[in-house]
Design an enzyme around this catalytic site. Structure first.
Site, PDB file in Angstrom:
ATOM      1  N   CYS A 196       4.107   6.814  48.546  1.00  0.00           N
ATOM      2  CA  CYS A 196       4.403   7.824  49.575  1.00  0.00           C
ATOM      3  C   CYS A 196       3.157   8.308  50.303  1.00  0.00           C
ATOM      4  O   CYS A 196       3.256   8.937  51.352  1.00  0.00           O
ATOM      5  CB  CYS A 196       5.133   9.009  48.958  1.00  0.00           C
ATOM      6  SG  CYS A 196       6.705   8.555  48.223  1.00  0.00           S
ATOM      7  N   HIS A 254       4.457  15.277  53.703  1.00  0.00           N
ATOM      8  CA  HIS A 254       5.363  14.225  53.241  1.00  0.00           C
ATOM      9  C   HIS A 254       6.687  14.882  52.876  1.00  0.00           C
ATOM     10  O   HIS A 254       6.713  15.949  52.266  1.00  0.00           O
ATOM     11  CB  HIS A 254       4.747  13.523  52.028  1.00  0.00           C
ATOM     12  CG  HIS A 254       5.717  12.632  51.312  1.00  0.00           C
ATOM     13  ND1 HIS A 254       6.464  11.678  51.977  1.00  0.00           N
ATOM     14  CD2 HIS A 254       6.078  12.559  50.006  1.00  0.00           C
ATOM     15  CE1 HIS A 254       7.227  11.054  51.100  1.00  0.00           C
ATOM     16  NE2 HIS A 254       7.019  11.569  49.903  1.00  0.00           N
ATOM     17  N   ASN A 291      13.745  11.202  51.503  1.00  0.00           N
ATOM     18  CA  ASN A 291      12.354  10.771  51.285  1.00  0.00           C
ATOM     19  C   ASN A 291      12.223   9.305  51.722  1.00  0.00           C
ATOM     20  O   ASN A 291      12.756   8.415  51.070  1.00  0.00           O
ATOM     21  CB  ASN A 291      12.012  10.937  49.799  1.00  0.00           C
ATOM     22  CG  ASN A 291      10.571  10.568  49.470  1.00  0.00           C
ATOM     23  OD1 ASN A 291       9.887   9.951  50.285  1.00  0.00           O
ATOM     24  ND2 ASN A 291      10.132  10.931  48.289  1.00  0.00           N
TER      25      ASN A 291
END
Ligand code: UT7
Length: 326
Positions: free
Chosen positions: A118, A253, A283
Site C-alpha cells: 500500500c 492512504h 482500500n
C-alpha cells in the site's frame, strides 16, 4: 539579481481508472457472512470496484496513465520512465510497467515495477523525484494499479470486505522553480522487516505451491498504522520546518476511516482538510492515494500553490510520506 531556481519534480498531470463493476456492502453480504452496518461502522467503506477479466493491472494502469499524459499535455514519446507500483502484476515478468509502455507507445521510456504494497505509490514518488532531480529523465509516469479482487480470500470476512480495484497515475516533470514554487518538497520512506507476518500474501510464483491470498492481522496492523503514520507526518513537517497548520490538505492512504480520523486527530488536523475516498473505493492499495488526490484536484478542493501531504502504510510493514506544493 535574479532569484535562484532549483530543479524540482512538479506534478504536471493526473489520471485514474476504476473498473465498471461497483459492488456495494449489501452485495458483499450476499457473498460472505457480513453486513453493511459492520463494514460501514468499522471501516467507513460503502462500496468498492471489482475488475472484470479485461481490466488487468496493465490495462487499468495504462488508462490512468493516458489521463495523466492528457492533463499534462505530454505525448507518450516524451516520457522518460514509467514506475508502476503494484502487488497484483499481470505477470511475474515482464514488469507491468513495460506492458503499460507498450500500450501507451512510450517508446523512449524505460519501465519497472516496485513492490511496496500500500506504500507503493509513495515509494514511486520518492524514486521518481530523485531521478528527475538527478537529471535522469524529464518526465516520469508514476502509477499505482491494483486488482486485489484476484488475491482476496472470500472465505475470510475479516479481509475480503476491505479491498477494491483501481488505478491512478501522475506525470511528474522536472522544472526549475523558485523556492516557493511547485513540486515535491520531500519524501520519506520506511520499512520494518520484523513485521512481515501481520500483512502478506501467502504465496507467489516463486513459491513451491501457488499464488496465494491476502492474509492480515487487522488489529496489529491497525495498532501500528496510527502511530507510524502520525510519526511519518511529523517527520515530513519537521524536515520542512512546518507545522500541521501549514498543511492545506492531507491525502492519506485509504485503508480505514478510523485510521484516517485517528491520524488526523493526533495531528490536530480538522476533518475538512483531509481527503477521504475509502467510502467509494475501499482500500485499493498502491492506487488509493492517486485516486483520492485526483478526486480532490478535479472537484476543485486542491488548488495551485497549496501544500499537500501524502502518507501511506502497508504490508512489509512499509510506510512513508511525500510533501508537495501544487
Ligand atoms: O492498507 C493497509 C493495511 N490495512 C489496514 O490498515 C487495516 C487495519 N485494520 C483494520 O482496519 C481493522 O482492524 C479491521 C477493519 C480489519 C477490523 O476491525 P476491528 O475493529 O479491529 O475488528 P476485529 O478484527 O477486532 O473483529 C471484531 C469482530 C470479531 O467478532 P468477535 O470475535 O468480536 O465476535 C470478528 O469476527 O468483528 C468480526 N468481524 C466481522 N463481522 C462482520 C470481522 N470481520 C467481519 C465482517 N463482518 N466483515
Amino acid at each position: 539579481m535574479s532569484e535562484r531556481l532549483r530543479r524540482r519534480a512538479v506534478l504536471a498531470g493526473i489520471g485514474t481508472y476504476l473498473p465498471e463493476k461497483i459492488v456495494s456492502n449489501a452485495e458483499m453480504a450476499e457473498r460472505v457472512d457480513t453486513s453493511d452496518e459492520w463494514i460501514t461502522e468499522r471501516t467507513g467503506i460503502r462500496q468498492r470496484h471489482f475488475a472484470g477479466r479485461h481490466e488487468t493491472c496493465a490495462f487499468m494502469g495504462t488508462e490512468a496513465a493516458r489521463g495523466a499524459l492528457a492533463t499534462a499535455g505530454i505525448v507518450p514519446e516524451n516520457v522518460g520512465a514509467i514506475i508502476l507500483a503494484t502487488s497484483t502484476p499481470d505477470q511475474a515478468f515482464p514488469s507491468t510497467a513495460v506492458h503499460v509502455q507498450g500500450m501507451l507507445g512510450a517508446k523512449n521510456a524505460f519501465g519497472f515495477d516496485i513492490s511496496a504494497a500500500c506504500s507503493g505509490f509513495i515509494y514511486g514518488l520518492g524514486i521518481a523525484e530523485a531521478m528527475l532531480r538527478a537529471g535522469q529523465a524529464n518526465h516520469i509516469l508514476v502509477i499505482g494499479s491494483e486488482v486485489y479482487s484476484r488475491i482476496l480470500n472470500f472465505a475470510d470476512r475479516g479481509t475480503c470486505v476491505l479491498f477494491g480495484d483501481g488505478a491512478g497515475a501522475v506525470l511528474l516533470s522536472a522544472r526549475d522553480v523558485a523556492e516557493d514554487g511547485p513540486g515535491i518538497l520531500s519524501t520519506h520512506l520506511h520499512s520494518d522487516g520484523t513485521l512481515t507476518d501481520i500483512l502478506y500474501v501467502d504465496g507467489a510464483v516463486g513459491q513451491p505451491d501457488k499464488p496465494g491470498h491476502l492474509v492480515m492481522n487487522g488489529r496489529e496492523v491497525f495498532r501500528h498504522a496510527v502511530t507510524l503514520l502520525a510519526s511519518a507526518v511529523n517527520e515530513a513537517l519537521a524536515a520542512n520546518d512546518l507545522t500541521a497548520k501549514d498543511i492545506d490538505w492531507l491525502v492519506p492512504h485509504q485503508a480505514n476511516r478510523r485510521i484516517i480520523d485517528g491520524v488526523g486527530r493526533k495531528l490536530g488536523l480538522p476533518q475538512e482538510r483531509v481527503v477521504v475516498t475509502v467510502d467509494q473505493h475501499a482500500n485499493t492499495s498502491a492506487a488509493s492515494i492517486p485516486l483520492a488526490l485526483a478526486q480532490a484536484i478535479n472537484d476543485g478542493r486542491i488548488k495551485p500553490g497549496q501544500l499537500v501531504l501524502l502518507e501511506a502504510l502497508g504490508g512489509g510493514l512499509t510506510w512513508g510520506s511525500a510533501l508537495l506544493r501544487m
